[in-house]
Design a protein around this motif. Structure first.
Motif, PDB file in Angstrom:
ATOM      1  N   SER A   1      17.605  -8.717  -5.622  1.00 26.22           N
ATOM      2  CA  SER A   1      17.411 -10.081  -5.121  1.00 26.22           C
ATOM      3  C   SER A   1      18.580 -10.967  -5.544  1.00 26.22           C
ATOM      4  N   GLU A   2      18.899 -11.937  -4.686  1.00 27.28           N
ATOM      5  CA  GLU A   2      19.916 -12.931  -5.055  1.00 27.28           C
ATOM      6  C   GLU A   2      19.268 -14.266  -5.400  1.00 27.28           C
ATOM      7  N   ASN A   3      17.955 -14.306  -5.261  1.00 33.22           N
ATOM      8  CA  ASN A   3      17.188 -15.527  -5.517  1.00 33.22           C
ATOM      9  C   ASN A   3      16.708 -15.569  -6.954  1.00 33.22           C
ATOM     10  N   VAL A   4      17.655 -15.559  -7.890  1.00 31.01           N
ATOM     11  CA  VAL A   4      17.309 -15.526  -9.309  1.00 31.01           C
ATOM     12  C   VAL A   4      18.033 -16.678  -9.989  1.00 31.01           C
ATOM     13  N   GLY A   5      17.293 -17.447 -10.805  1.00 31.54           N
ATOM     14  CA  GLY A   5      17.861 -18.644 -11.395  1.00 31.54           C
ATOM     15  C   GLY A   5      18.791 -18.384 -12.572  1.00 31.54           C
TER      16      GLY A   5
ATOM     17  N   ARG B   1      17.260 -13.266 -17.539  1.00 33.50           N
ATOM     18  CA  ARG B   1      17.755 -11.961 -17.989  1.00 33.50           C
ATOM     19  C   ARG B   1      16.834 -10.850 -17.482  1.00 33.50           C
ATOM     20  N   ILE B   2      17.445  -9.819 -16.916  1.00 32.45           N
ATOM     21  CA  ILE B   2      16.708  -8.669 -16.369  1.00 32.45           C
ATOM     22  C   ILE B   2      17.201  -7.442 -17.125  1.00 32.45           C
ATOM     23  N   TRP B   3      16.290  -6.757 -17.807  1.00 34.06           N
ATOM     24  CA  TRP B   3      16.686  -5.757 -18.788  1.00 34.06           C
ATOM     25  C   TRP B   3      16.671  -4.328 -18.241  1.00 34.06           C
ATOM     26  N   ALA B   4      16.952  -3.384 -19.103  1.00 34.67           N
ATOM     27  CA  ALA B   4      17.124  -1.977 -18.718  1.00 34.67           C
ATOM     28  C   ALA B   4      15.880  -1.414 -18.032  1.00 34.67           C
TER      29      ALA B   4
ATOM     30  N   ARG C   1      11.573 -14.004  -5.518  1.00 32.50           N
ATOM     31  CA  ARG C   1      12.209 -15.252  -5.937  1.00 32.50           C
ATOM     32  C   ARG C   1      11.843 -15.516  -7.391  1.00 32.50           C
ATOM     33  N   ILE C   2      12.853 -15.671  -8.226  1.00 31.49           N
ATOM     34  CA  ILE C   2      12.653 -15.807  -9.675  1.00 31.49           C
ATOM     35  C   ILE C   2      13.408 -17.042 -10.147  1.00 31.49           C
TER      36      ILE C   2
END
Lengths: 158, 158, 158
Positions: free
Chosen positions: B14-18, B22-25, B34-35
């Motif tokens: 996704s490109e809809n992340v603010g 942080r998105i982990w392993a 959407r985040i």
């Protein structure tokens, strides 16, 4: 130099891991964790920093070991067992110190059980699969249910 | 351009992340999600497409956020919490529309709890670890057990 | 040659996988597993060796299928469902043979339920989300709770 195995798709950032321990695919061990000899850390397990794990410990898939948790020698942690370390969690509120959870030597935690924060689980205790453990568990006790209750005691075992 | 972090072993489609999220392993975010800002999406979390996640949300390891689920600002989702989105699942039978699950602002879901489909969890509610939530939870309620029952209400909190 | 899909971040060590089956990111299938046609093996699922999985089976994220487990055609296994295969687990003590768990055709296991070792789950049965299944489940039964109890029977379904 310690001789332990890390699967090529697993991540181990700690150097404090004993000989013979195996860390499998999609598992992730943070730098501060201390892990003993001959442990088996299965796929997708996550181990945080302020963690001490003894020798011959088995941690099955889908388990996380958070800051403040100690697992003594020969502990068995079944699949998807869930530890917690904050009695009243809120997003972005972090405790300065986490309650200490200790699983004593030889205890076994059945699959998908839940351990509330700050619990002590006694030596050789057996936690039933799916139990929700809300208070300390005595040595040799077998517990099950939500909330977990003692259903019997094991005879002394070597 | 949004400045968020994705661990080299995680996947974010996704490109809809603010900013600041942080998105982990071994986490995996599908393209439609959407985040918001400053979220923490921990190892092995899975986020489907028709999902809206607010700001300052924490999602601990082993959680999946399915189509039809909304998490408002400041929600805490504990480890191995399990959402569902089909009240009568059968393999290969897909609903045309999924029931909507909403977790309101500031609510916390304790580790390994289970949320049935189409549930609304109220503002600042606290779901006990291991609870099985089968009906809506009011604002400020603390619930626990299987099935989950209200055990008390929190005083108004800011 | 079988035409099945393995995500580039998933691992499939078995060649016994039917056409049309999809194995997703961070899933791991061991060499001895036999998997049928058109199955959906979601992210982070783990499948051991002595496992037989039929056709059109769905296994959602966070599930492990251990040695001794058979899933017949059209079975649905919800997210974080936990199977077990040792009635009295201790670290480093391995059974020479594992109790056989069978999930019959068309049965569905709701999210985060727990299945004790050696259980038979009947045809088209529906296990409620969060249930802890400690005894065999009849055909067409709907069960829920900890321990799980039959709450009703479904009409015959095709």
């Amino acid at each position: 130099m310690s001789k332990f195995f890390v699967h090529e798709r697993g991540i181990c950032e700690s150097e404090n891991v004993g000989d013979g321990t195996r860390i499998w695919a999609f598992a992730h061990v943070l730098p501060g964790a201390r892990i003993g000899f001959n442990c088996n850390i299965c796929d997708t397990v996550f181990i945080e920093n302020k963690v001490v794990i003894g020798d011959n410990v088995t941690i099955k898939n889908g388990v996380q070991i958070w800051d403040g948790i100690t697992l003594k020698n020969n502990v068995f942690v079944g699949p998807n067992v869930t530890f917690t370390n904050d009695p009243f969690p809120r997003s972005k509120i972090h405790l300065s110190e986490y309650p200490e959870t200790v699983v004593e030597e030889g205890a076994s935690l059945g699959g998908n059980c839940t351990i509330l924060p700050g619990i002590k689980i006694g030596r050789m205790a057996m936690i039933g699969a799916g139990a929700v453990v809300t208070q300390d568990v005595p040595d040799n006790a077998v517990v099950m249910g939500n909330p977990a209750r003692v259903v019997r005691y094991l005879q002394d075992q070597k």
